[in-house]
Write a protein that holds these residues in place. Structure first.
Motif, mmCIF file in Angstrom:
data_model
loop_
_atom_site.group_PDB
_atom_site.id
_atom_site.type_symbol
_atom_site.label_atom_id
_atom_site.label_comp_id
_atom_site.label_asym_id
_atom_site.label_seq_id
_atom_site.Cartn_x
_atom_site.Cartn_y
_atom_site.Cartn_z
ATOM 1 N N ILE A 105 26.145 12.940 23.192
ATOM 2 C CA ILE A 105 27.145 12.199 23.960
ATOM 3 C C ILE A 105 26.465 11.296 24.981
ATOM 4 O O ILE A 105 26.867 10.151 25.193
ATOM 5 C CB ILE A 105 28.117 13.179 24.648
ATOM 6 C CG1 ILE A 105 28.902 13.977 23.599
ATOM 7 C CG2 ILE A 105 29.082 12.427 25.573
ATOM 8 C CD1 ILE A 105 29.759 15.083 24.166
ATOM 9 N N THR A 106 25.406 11.792 25.609
ATOM 10 C CA THR A 106 24.654 11.001 26.576
ATOM 11 C C THR A 106 24.060 9.761 25.920
ATOM 12 O O THR A 106 24.149 8.651 26.445
ATOM 13 C CB THR A 106 23.527 11.860 27.197
ATOM 14 O OG1 THR A 106 24.105 12.959 27.896
ATOM 15 C CG2 THR A 106 22.695 11.041 28.162
ATOM 16 N N GLU A 107 23.472 9.942 24.735
ATOM 17 C CA GLU A 107 22.816 8.832 24.047
ATOM 18 C C GLU A 107 23.806 7.762 23.604
ATOM 19 O O GLU A 107 23.554 6.560 23.737
ATOM 20 C CB GLU A 107 22.038 9.355 22.840
ATOM 21 C CG GLU A 107 20.812 10.182 23.220
ATOM 22 C CD GLU A 107 20.112 10.751 22.000
ATOM 23 O OE1 GLU A 107 20.598 10.508 20.872
ATOM 24 O OE2 GLU A 107 19.084 11.434 22.165
ATOM 25 N N LEU A 108 24.949 8.177 23.060
ATOM 26 C CA LEU A 108 25.900 7.218 22.500
ATOM 27 C C LEU A 108 26.801 6.582 23.550
ATOM 28 O O LEU A 108 27.216 5.439 23.405
ATOM 29 C CB LEU A 108 26.756 7.882 21.419
ATOM 30 C CG LEU A 108 26.055 8.113 20.085
ATOM 31 C CD1 LEU A 108 26.971 8.851 19.121
ATOM 32 C CD2 LEU A 108 25.630 6.792 19.463
ATOM 33 N N SER A 109 27.128 7.324 24.599
ATOM 34 C CA SER A 109 28.028 6.782 25.621
ATOM 35 C C SER A 109 27.290 5.958 26.670
ATOM 36 O O SER A 109 27.852 5.034 27.257
ATOM 37 C CB SER A 109 28.785 7.908 26.321
ATOM 38 O OG SER A 109 27.919 8.683 27.132
ATOM 39 N N GLY A 110 26.027 6.310 26.923
ATOM 40 C CA GLY A 110 25.286 5.632 27.974
ATOM 41 C C GLY A 110 25.434 6.278 29.336
ATOM 42 O O GLY A 110 24.845 5.816 30.321
ATOM 43 N N VAL B 31 34.251 6.538 25.597
ATOM 44 C CA VAL B 31 33.409 7.025 24.498
ATOM 45 C C VAL B 31 33.107 8.505 24.682
ATOM 46 O O VAL B 31 33.250 9.314 23.758
ATOM 47 C CB VAL B 31 32.086 6.223 24.422
ATOM 48 C CG1 VAL B 31 31.146 6.852 23.410
ATOM 49 C CG2 VAL B 31 32.359 4.780 24.034
ATOM 50 N N ALA B 32 32.687 8.879 25.895
ATOM 51 C CA ALA B 32 32.326 10.271 26.169
ATOM 52 C C ALA B 32 33.531 11.198 25.999
ATOM 53 O O ALA B 32 33.422 12.284 25.419
ATOM 54 C CB ALA B 32 31.756 10.392 27.577
ATOM 55 N N LYS B 33 34.693 10.780 26.485
ATOM 56 C CA LYS B 33 35.896 11.613 26.364
ATOM 57 C C LYS B 33 36.266 11.815 24.899
ATOM 58 O O LYS B 33 36.673 12.907 24.489
ATOM 59 C CB LYS B 33 37.060 10.965 27.118
ATOM 60 C CG LYS B 33 36.949 11.074 28.627
ATOM 61 C CD LYS B 33 38.142 10.404 29.307
ATOM 62 C CE LYS B 33 38.048 10.523 30.824
ATOM 63 N NZ LYS B 33 39.190 9.855 31.497
ATOM 64 N N LEU B 34 36.136 10.751 24.111
ATOM 65 C CA LEU B 34 36.462 10.859 22.689
ATOM 66 C C LEU B 34 35.520 11.823 21.987
ATOM 67 O O LEU B 34 35.945 12.667 21.184
ATOM 68 C CB LEU B 34 36.386 9.478 22.038
ATOM 69 C CG LEU B 34 36.733 9.412 20.547
ATOM 70 C CD1 LEU B 34 38.160 9.844 20.322
ATOM 71 C CD2 LEU B 34 36.528 8.003 20.012
ATOM 72 N N MET B 35 34.239 11.747 22.294
ATOM 73 C CA MET B 35 33.257 12.633 21.666
ATOM 74 C C MET B 35 33.473 14.082 22.105
ATOM 75 O O MET B 35 33.353 15.009 21.301
ATOM 76 C CB MET B 35 31.845 12.173 22.007
ATOM 77 C CG MET B 35 31.498 10.799 21.438
ATOM 78 S SD MET B 35 29.804 10.270 21.790
ATOM 79 C CE MET B 35 28.899 11.284 20.621
ATOM 80 N N LEU B 36 33.809 14.281 23.364
ATOM 81 C CA LEU B 36 34.099 15.634 23.833
ATOM 82 C C LEU B 36 35.328 16.195 23.139
ATOM 83 O O LEU B 36 35.393 17.377 22.785
ATOM 84 C CB LEU B 36 34.307 15.626 25.355
ATOM 85 C CG LEU B 36 33.043 15.487 26.210
ATOM 86 C CD1 LEU B 36 33.412 15.210 27.659
ATOM 87 C CD2 LEU B 36 32.170 16.736 26.110
ATOM 88 N N ALA B 37 36.320 15.338 22.921
ATOM 89 C CA ALA B 37 37.550 15.786 22.266
ATOM 90 C C ALA B 37 37.292 16.200 20.824
ATOM 91 O O ALA B 37 37.946 17.109 20.302
ATOM 92 C CB ALA B 37 38.598 14.677 22.312
ATOM 93 N N ARG C 155 32.533 -3.067 35.636
ATOM 94 C CA ARG C 155 33.720 -2.215 35.625
ATOM 95 C C ARG C 155 34.163 -1.926 34.196
ATOM 96 O O ARG C 155 34.468 -0.783 33.844
ATOM 97 C CB ARG C 155 34.865 -2.898 36.382
ATOM 98 C CG ARG C 155 36.116 -2.030 36.479
ATOM 99 C CD ARG C 155 37.274 -2.787 37.091
ATOM 100 N NE ARG C 155 37.703 -3.876 36.223
ATOM 101 C CZ ARG C 155 38.781 -4.629 36.460
ATOM 102 N NH1 ARG C 155 39.488 -4.438 37.547
ATOM 103 N NH2 ARG C 155 39.116 -5.587 35.629
ATOM 104 N N GLY C 156 34.194 -2.962 33.371
ATOM 105 C CA GLY C 156 34.590 -2.757 31.982
ATOM 106 C C GLY C 156 33.633 -1.832 31.254
ATOM 107 O O GLY C 156 34.050 -0.979 30.476
ATOM 108 N N GLU C 157 32.325 -1.989 31.514
ATOM 109 C CA GLU C 157 31.328 -1.144 30.860
ATOM 110 C C GLU C 157 31.467 0.306 31.290
ATOM 111 O O GLU C 157 31.368 1.225 30.472
ATOM 112 C CB GLU C 157 29.925 -1.648 31.186
ATOM 113 C CG GLU C 157 28.828 -0.883 30.471
ATOM 114 C CD GLU C 157 27.467 -1.498 30.669
ATOM 115 O OE1 GLU C 157 26.507 -1.013 30.057
ATOM 116 O OE2 GLU C 157 27.365 -2.481 31.433
#
Length: 289
Positions: free
Chosen positions: A271-276, A256-262, A247-249
């Motif tokens: 974004i796929t590579e860094l967020s997982g 992470v993905a939301k921050l990169m999109l922002a 759940r935490g992961e």
């Protein structure tokens, strides 16, 4: 199992908690950086000890220990690594990808949305390891990006990763840095520098506020672990811990993905590579954002 009071009394600089406290003393942190890099630093400023960068702190404990900036705006992130951990699923060592992720977190925080990339300051990600990750015996392993076709050109992105090996035997390091290694490994005081560190740890252990802070931190971590176990109590202890971590992961990946999109400056693949997250999840998240 040791009670918290005994555990606190027995902690050394290898403990994350003590390491952060010791490196929060400017004279000690500044001198360690000067000895490691063989430079003179006029002054350092703490960006924030134990800074939690977006994405926020989760059950995985993703946060940076010590971040300082010197008088030339070079930023340093210092981390203590006691165990050479592996991912239990993939059996891969986590340190290399951890260094990559820490660099990404630091860059996110240093560059505000809309700012040009060339405003990113020089950075050093420094892992102080109580093991030899590469098993070559070096005291220090320093990494920068170079060209595979011609090893001479270096990509001038001003990002450096240093993996210190306190068990090392090869290379040239200063007397104070070697004494620091010996102190980390065996709690041996051999120089005035390590005497300062040892005295600081003694003072910390006598400070009731520091002891209370440690107790509260341990209580918080225990509560978080229990929450994960409680969620999976119907399927057993091990499964409960796994559910809590999962759940935490999952929450962490989304942040992470939301921050990169922002930021608006990363491709979906990056974004796929860094967020997982999967590409489909990132595309769906982009529409929602």
């Amino acid at each position: 199992m040791q009670d918290l009071a005994t555990k606190f009394a027995n902690m050394t600089i290898q403990s994350d908690f003590i390491f952060k406290k010791v490196m929060s003393r400017k004279r000690i942190c500044k001198h360690l950086l000067e000895e490691l890099l063989q430079i003179e630093i006029a002054d350092i400023n703490y960006i924030e000890a134990e800074k939690t960068l977006e994405p926020e702190y989760t059950n995985r404990g993703i946060r940076l220990d010590i971040i300082v900036a010197d008088d030339k705006n070079t930023h340093y992130n210092l981390e203590m690594q006691v165990k050479n951990k592996k991912n239990p699923q993939t059996k891969a060592f986590v340190l290399p990808k951890r260094s990559r992720y820490y660099q990404a977190l630091l860059d996110f925080d240093l560059l505000q949305a809309g700012q040009p990339y060339d405003l990113l300051p020089p950075t050093f990600i420094i892992f102080i390891c109580i093991f030899d990750f590469f098993e070559n015996g070096n005291y220090v392993y320093t990494f920068k990006k170079c060209c595979l076709e011609d090893l001479e050109p270096e990509l001038p992105d001003k990002a450096t990763t240093m993996i210190l090996n306190t068990k090392g035997t090869h290379g040239e390091i200063s007397k104070d840095l070697k004494s620091f290694y010996d102190y980390v490994n065996n709690h041996i005081v051999t120089t005035d520098f390590t005497k300062q560190i040892d005295n600081e740890i003694s003072y910390l252990k006598l400070d009731t506020k520091v002891r209370r802070e440690y107790m509260l931190m341990e209580a918080r971590l225990l509560d978080e672990r229990r929450e994960g176990i409680a969620e999976g109590k119907d399927v057993g202890l091990v499964e409960g811990e796994a559910i809590g971590l999962a759940r935490g992961e999952a929450e962490h990946k989304l942040k992470v993905a939301k921050l990169m999109l922002a930021k608006g400056c990363y491709s979906l693949q990056e974004i796929t590579e860094l967020s997982g997250l999967s590409l489909a999840d990132v595309e769906k998240l982009k529409k929602e954002v």
